[in-house]
Design a protein around this motif. Structure first.
Motif, short mmCIF file in Angstrom:
data_model
loop_
_atom_site.label_atom_id
_atom_site.label_comp_id
_atom_site.label_asym_id
_atom_site.label_seq_id
_atom_site.Cartn_x
_atom_site.Cartn_y
_atom_site.Cartn_z
N SER A 116 0.80 -1.21 0.00
CA SER A 116 0.00 0.00 0.00
C SER A 116 0.84 1.27 0.00
O SER A 116 0.29 2.37 -0.13
CB SER A 116 -0.95 0.01 1.19
N SER A 117 2.15 1.16 0.11
CA SER A 117 3.04 2.31 0.03
C SER A 117 3.35 2.72 -1.41
O SER A 117 3.99 3.75 -1.62
CB SER A 117 4.36 2.02 0.75
N TYR A 118 2.90 1.93 -2.38
CA TYR A 118 3.28 2.11 -3.77
C TYR A 118 2.11 2.50 -4.65
O TYR A 118 1.06 1.86 -4.62
CB TYR A 118 3.88 0.82 -4.33
N ALA A 119 2.31 3.54 -5.44
CA ALA A 119 1.48 3.71 -6.62
C ALA A 119 1.91 2.66 -7.65
O ALA A 119 3.08 2.27 -7.69
CB ALA A 119 1.63 5.11 -7.20
N THR A 130 -3.60 4.79 -7.78
CA THR A 130 -3.03 5.32 -6.56
C THR A 130 -2.90 4.24 -5.49
O THR A 130 -3.38 3.12 -5.65
CB THR A 130 -3.87 6.50 -6.03
N ARG A 131 -2.29 4.61 -4.39
CA ARG A 131 -1.92 3.63 -3.36
C ARG A 131 -3.07 2.78 -2.85
O ARG A 131 -2.92 1.57 -2.66
CB ARG A 131 -1.25 4.35 -2.19
N SER A 132 -4.22 3.41 -2.62
CA SER A 132 -5.37 2.69 -2.10
C SER A 132 -6.44 2.46 -3.16
O SER A 132 -7.55 2.02 -2.83
CB SER A 132 -5.97 3.42 -0.91
N GLY A 133 -6.13 2.76 -4.40
CA GLY A 133 -7.06 2.52 -5.49
C GLY A 133 -8.12 3.57 -5.68
O GLY A 133 -9.07 3.35 -6.43
N SER A 149 -7.13 -2.28 -11.14
CA SER A 149 -7.60 -2.35 -9.76
C SER A 149 -6.51 -2.95 -8.89
O SER A 149 -5.50 -3.46 -9.39
CB SER A 149 -8.90 -3.17 -9.66
N ARG A 150 -6.72 -2.88 -7.59
CA ARG A 150 -5.76 -3.49 -6.67
C ARG A 150 -6.48 -3.97 -5.43
O ARG A 150 -7.52 -3.44 -5.04
CB ARG A 150 -4.64 -2.50 -6.31
N ASP A 151 -5.91 -4.98 -4.82
CA ASP A 151 -6.40 -5.52 -3.57
C ASP A 151 -5.21 -5.51 -2.62
O ASP A 151 -4.37 -6.41 -2.66
CB ASP A 151 -6.96 -6.93 -3.75
N LYS A 165 -4.34 -8.48 -0.46
CA LYS A 165 -3.72 -9.60 -1.16
C LYS A 165 -2.40 -9.23 -1.82
O LYS A 165 -1.80 -10.07 -2.49
CB LYS A 165 -4.68 -10.16 -2.21
N ASN A 166 -1.97 -7.99 -1.66
CA ASN A 166 -0.74 -7.51 -2.29
C ASN A 166 -0.74 -7.78 -3.80
O ASN A 166 0.27 -8.21 -4.38
CB ASN A 166 0.49 -8.15 -1.65
N THR A 167 -1.86 -7.50 -4.43
CA THR A 167 -2.02 -7.83 -5.84
C THR A 167 -2.69 -6.69 -6.59
O THR A 167 -3.63 -6.08 -6.08
CB THR A 167 -2.83 -9.12 -6.02
N MET A 168 -2.20 -6.43 -7.80
CA MET A 168 -2.81 -5.49 -8.72
C MET A 168 -3.30 -6.27 -9.93
O MET A 168 -2.72 -7.28 -10.31
CB MET A 168 -1.80 -4.43 -9.16
N TYR A 169 -4.37 -5.76 -10.57
CA TYR A 169 -4.98 -6.44 -11.69
C TYR A 169 -5.16 -5.50 -12.88
O TYR A 169 -5.27 -4.28 -12.72
CB TYR A 169 -6.36 -6.98 -11.31
N LEU A 170 -5.21 -6.09 -14.04
CA LEU A 170 -5.63 -5.37 -15.24
C LEU A 170 -6.64 -6.25 -15.96
O LEU A 170 -6.28 -7.27 -16.56
CB LEU A 170 -4.45 -5.05 -16.15
N GLN A 171 -7.91 -5.86 -15.89
CA GLN A 171 -8.96 -6.54 -16.63
C GLN A 171 -9.01 -5.96 -18.03
O GLN A 171 -9.24 -4.76 -18.19
CB GLN A 171 -10.30 -6.37 -15.93
#
Length: 127
Positions: free
Chosen positions: A30-33, A52-55, A71-73, A76-82
């Motif tokens: 969550s510290s990262y864009a 952004t950090r929290s979506g 999006s990001r969760d 779960k330390n995971t980012m997604y691209l649908q």
């Protein structure tokens, strides 16, 4: 330091969909864009989407607006691209990228803004 691993790429017909994932480990996610970039053969790496950090905020390249969703969760330390309604011109290696920032409202659109990158995952869209 954070390590990033992309997955979910593959071969799909035009009009189809894929969901890419970027799993992060190391420092607090969550510290990262975060951002997605892509690079086609013989071309430069170009911006696709950022979050952004929290979506709370996102931004997209014109070429993917209305079709792709980032999006990001953070739990779960995971980012997604649908990726929906895929086109042959979407064919590229897709890269996940991270930039630590103290500002929770920041996102970044430039390759040089990011200092951590995944290995890339191939997306091929056939006509």
């Amino acid at each position: 330091q954070v390590q990033l691993v992309e997955s979910g790429g593959g071969l799909v017909q035009a009009g189809g969909s894929l969901r890419l994932s970027c799993a992060a480990s190391g420092r607090t996610f969550s510290s990262y864009a975060m951002g997605w970039f892509r690079q086609a053969p013989g071309k430069e790496r170009v911006f696709v989407a950022t979050i952004t950090r929290s979506g709370g905020s996102t931004y997209y390249a014109d070429s993917v607006k209305g079709r792709f969703t980032i999006s990001r969760d953070n739990a779960k330390n995971t980012m997604y691209l649908q990726m929906n309604t895929l086109r042959p011109e979407d064919t590229a290696v897709y890269y996940c990228a991270a930039r630590e920032t103290p500002n929770p409202s920041y996102y970044f659109t430039g390759v040089n803004n990011y200092n951590f990158w995944g290995q890339g995952t191939q997306v091929t869209v056939s006509s």
